[in-house]
Design a protein around this motif. Structure first.
Motif, PDB file in Angstrom:
ATOM      1  N   THR A 130       0.853  -1.184   0.000  1.00 47.56           N
ATOM      2  CA  THR A 130       0.000   0.000   0.000  1.00 47.56           C
ATOM      3  C   THR A 130       0.893   1.239   0.000  1.00 47.56           C
ATOM      4  O   THR A 130       2.110   1.137   0.137  1.00 47.56           O
ATOM      5  N   ASP A 131       0.279   2.392  -0.161  1.00 46.57           N
ATOM      6  CA  ASP A 131       1.046   3.641  -0.217  1.00 46.57           C
ATOM      7  C   ASP A 131       1.091   4.311   1.145  1.00 46.57           C
ATOM      8  O   ASP A 131       0.060   4.469   1.808  1.00 46.57           O
ATOM      9  N   GLU A 132       2.271   4.724   1.559  1.00 44.08           N
ATOM     10  CA  GLU A 132       2.462   5.449   2.815  1.00 44.08           C
ATOM     11  C   GLU A 132       3.062   6.821   2.525  1.00 44.08           C
ATOM     12  O   GLU A 132       4.002   6.928   1.749  1.00 44.08           O
ATOM     13  N   PHE A 133       2.526   7.850   3.173  1.00 43.61           N
ATOM     14  CA  PHE A 133       3.008   9.207   2.922  1.00 43.61           C
ATOM     15  C   PHE A 133       2.635  10.111   4.088  1.00 43.61           C
ATOM     16  O   PHE A 133       2.119   9.652   5.104  1.00 43.61           O
ATOM     17  N   ASP A 134       2.896  11.422   3.976  1.00 41.26           N
ATOM     18  CA  ASP A 134       2.603  12.413   5.022  1.00 41.26           C
ATOM     19  C   ASP A 134       3.242  12.086   6.370  1.00 41.26           C
ATOM     20  O   ASP A 134       2.581  12.151   7.418  1.00 41.26           O
ATOM     21  N   PRO A 135       4.525  11.738   6.449  1.00 44.79           N
ATOM     22  CA  PRO A 135       5.115  11.393   7.747  1.00 44.79           C
ATOM     23  C   PRO A 135       5.314  12.606   8.646  1.00 44.79           C
ATOM     24  O   PRO A 135       5.599  13.706   8.183  1.00 44.79           O
ATOM     25  N   ASP A 136       5.176  12.380   9.963  1.00 44.62           N
ATOM     26  CA  ASP A 136       5.360  13.445  10.943  1.00 44.62           C
ATOM     27  C   ASP A 136       5.967  12.857  12.214  1.00 44.62           C
ATOM     28  O   ASP A 136       5.434  11.905  12.778  1.00 44.62           O
ATOM     29  N   TYR A 137       7.098  13.410  12.655  1.00 41.54           N
ATOM     30  CA  TYR A 137       7.762  12.945  13.874  1.00 41.54           C
ATOM     31  C   TYR A 137       6.970  13.342  15.122  1.00 41.54           C
ATOM     32  O   TYR A 137       6.437  14.444  15.214  1.00 41.54           O
ATOM     33  N   SER A 138       6.942  12.446  16.092  1.00 51.10           N
ATOM     34  CA  SER A 138       6.403  12.809  17.400  1.00 51.10           C
ATOM     35  C   SER A 138       7.383  13.761  18.084  1.00 51.10           C
ATOM     36  O   SER A 138       8.580  13.742  17.794  1.00 51.10           O
ATOM     37  N   PRO A 139       6.908  14.619  18.994  1.00 51.59           N
ATOM     38  CA  PRO A 139       7.793  15.588  19.656  1.00 51.59           C
ATOM     39  C   PRO A 139       8.961  14.960  20.401  1.00 51.59           C
ATOM     40  O   PRO A 139      10.016  15.584  20.525  1.00 51.59           O
ATOM     41  N   ASP A 140       8.794  13.732  20.909  1.00 50.75           N
ATOM     42  CA  ASP A 140       9.910  13.081  21.609  1.00 50.75           C
ATOM     43  C   ASP A 140      10.834  12.324  20.667  1.00 50.75           C
ATOM     44  O   ASP A 140      11.842  11.746  21.094  1.00 50.75           O
ATOM     45  N   GLY A 141      10.508  12.325  19.356  1.00 49.50           N
ATOM     46  CA  GLY A 141      11.371  11.702  18.364  1.00 49.50           C
ATOM     47  C   GLY A 141      11.344  10.187  18.342  1.00 49.50           C
ATOM     48  O   GLY A 141      12.148   9.569  17.659  1.00 49.50           O
ATOM     49  N   LYS A 142      10.395   9.568  19.067  1.00 46.63           N
ATOM     50  CA  LYS A 142      10.378   8.113  19.168  1.00 46.63           C
ATOM     51  C   LYS A 142       9.414   7.450  18.192  1.00 46.63           C
ATOM     52  O   LYS A 142       9.541   6.263  17.885  1.00 46.63           O
ATOM     53  N   LYS A 143       8.434   8.195  17.702  1.00 46.57           N
ATOM     54  CA  LYS A 143       7.421   7.646  16.809  1.00 46.57           C
ATOM     55  C   LYS A 143       7.254   8.528  15.575  1.00 46.57           C
ATOM     56  O   LYS A 143       7.609   9.709  15.581  1.00 46.57           O
ATOM     57  N   ILE A 144       6.692   7.931  14.545  1.00 45.40           N
ATOM     58  CA  ILE A 144       6.358   8.673  13.333  1.00 45.40           C
ATOM     59  C   ILE A 144       4.914   8.334  12.975  1.00 45.40           C
ATOM     60  O   ILE A 144       4.540   7.162  12.915  1.00 45.40           O
ATOM     61  N   ALA A 145       4.105   9.356  12.772  1.00 48.58           N
ATOM     62  CA  ALA A 145       2.742   9.169  12.297  1.00 48.58           C
ATOM     63  C   ALA A 145       2.732   9.357  10.786  1.00 48.58           C
ATOM     64  O   ALA A 145       3.491  10.175  10.248  1.00 48.58           O
ATOM     65  N   TYR A 146       1.886   8.621  10.095  1.00 47.51           N
ATOM     66  CA  TYR A 146       1.828   8.727   8.642  1.00 47.51           C
ATOM     67  C   TYR A 146       0.467   8.255   8.132  1.00 47.51           C
ATOM     68  O   TYR A 146      -0.328   7.658   8.874  1.00 47.51           O
ATOM     69  N   THR A 147       0.220   8.529   6.857  1.00 41.74           N
ATOM     70  CA  THR A 147      -0.997   8.071   6.194  1.00 41.74           C
ATOM     71  C   THR A 147      -0.702   6.804   5.417  1.00 41.74           C
ATOM     72  O   THR A 147       0.291   6.732   4.695  1.00 41.74           O
ATOM     73  N   GLY A 148      -1.565   5.821   5.558  1.00 42.48           N
ATOM     74  CA  GLY A 148      -1.488   4.617   4.749  1.00 42.48           C
ATOM     75  C   GLY A 148      -2.723   4.525   3.877  1.00 42.48           C
ATOM     76  O   GLY A 148      -3.847   4.644   4.374  1.00 42.48           O
ATOM     77  N   LEU A 149      -2.535   4.346   2.583  1.00 39.34           N
ATOM     78  CA  LEU A 149      -3.650   4.309   1.634  1.00 39.34           C
ATOM     79  C   LEU A 149      -3.718   2.978   0.912  1.00 39.34           C
ATOM     80  O   LEU A 149      -2.745   2.543   0.287  1.00 39.34           O
ATOM     81  N   ASN A 150      -4.860   2.321   0.996  1.00 42.07           N
ATOM     82  CA  ASN A 150      -5.126   1.139   0.191  1.00 42.07           C
ATOM     83  C   ASN A 150      -5.904   1.599  -1.026  1.00 42.07           C
ATOM     84  O   ASN A 150      -7.105   1.841  -0.964  1.00 42.07           O
ATOM     85  N   ARG A 151      -5.221   1.744  -2.159  1.00 41.59           N
ATOM     86  CA  ARG A 151      -5.869   2.284  -3.344  1.00 41.59           C
ATOM     87  C   ARG A 151      -6.916   1.358  -3.939  1.00 41.59           C
ATOM     88  O   ARG A 151      -7.787   1.789  -4.673  1.00 41.59           O
ATOM     89  N   SER A 152      -6.840   0.070  -3.642  1.00 41.19           N
ATOM     90  CA  SER A 152      -7.841  -0.867  -4.144  1.00 41.19           C
ATOM     91  C   SER A 152      -9.217  -0.550  -3.579  1.00 41.19           C
ATOM     92  O   SER A 152     -10.241  -0.786  -4.217  1.00 41.19           O
TER      93      SER A 152
END
Length: 227
Positions: A130-152
């Motif tokens: 699937t497609d992953e994009f729009d990453p954003d670091y958490s303020p403590d630098g331990k996690k990353i949030a992102y968008t996952g898209l199932n184009r099907s």
């Protein structure tokens, strides 16, 4: 849907108005056109300086999109990625030592990567079809949030993952995640019907709330700190 030529500007408004999909644009055609890789354009083409003071940005070198850094006053340009697949949306880690971005691993698929701000140390965090994009670091630098898209299924969701991969967790339906300054919540967009909206939710899920008025279209949240 893939088109055989990419628009001069990688804006997302037209795509969202016509398809109401999350912020995913095909910036360069892969299979149908010259076999280039999927190019995903999201929030912006540059990000503010990290702790090192450099600005990360995307440049098309007439072959594909690569990530560079440069001094705010100009000069000192460094090319970080060299993979002939297309890379987008660089974002610094809180300590300025890493950059997270969305890159194409092969035709039709984008994944989340991190790389040292000085170059090298590339790590692929996500591994799927699937497609992953729009990453954003958490303020403590331990996690990353992102968008996952199932184009099907034309469905997107917000996920979090550890900065070295692993610990992947689905948070909620939506896209364009942005951490709150304390790292406890995530602002995001939901694209449904004629009016899109901005929501917030706990990073572990729960306590979901709409932020923008229901009859008002809104997108691309960025959660800033208080002045």
């Amino acid at each position: 849907m893939l088109f055989c030529s990419a628009p001069a500007e990688k804006g997302r408004d037209m795509t969202r108005r016509t398809l109401y999909l999350p912020a995913l644009l095909v910036a360069a055609v892969l299979v149908a056109c010259a076999g280039t890789s999927l190019a995903v354009s999201e929030k912006a083409e540059a990000t503010f300086p990290g702790k090192s003071g450099k600005i990360a940005y995307v440049r098309n070198d007439r072959n594909d999109e690569e990530i560079y850094t440069i001094n705010p006053g100009g000069g000192g340009k460094i090319q970080l990625t060299r993979d002939n697949t297309g890379n987008f949306v660089p974002s610094y880690s809180p300590d300025g030592k890493k950059i997270v971005y969305s890159g194409s691993s092969d035709p039709g698929d984008s994944e989340i990567y991190t790389i040292n701000a000085s170059g090298g140390g590339k790590i692929q965090l996500t591994h799927n079809n699937t497609d992953e994009f729009d990453p954003d670091y958490s303020p403590d630098g331990k996690k990353i949030a992102y968008t996952g898209l199932n184009r099907s299924y034309d469905k997107s969701a917000i996920y979090t993952i550890g900065v070295r991969g692993g610990g992947k967790s689905r948070v909620t339906e939506g896209s364009d995640p942005s951490y709150s300054p304390d790292g406890k919540k995530i602002a995001y967009a939901v694209y449904k019907g004629p009016f899109t909206g901005i929501y917030k939710i706990n990073v572990g899920g729960g306590d979901k709330a709409r932020v923008t008025p229901r009859l008002e279209s809104a997108e691309s949240p960025s959660w800033g700190s208080r002045p």
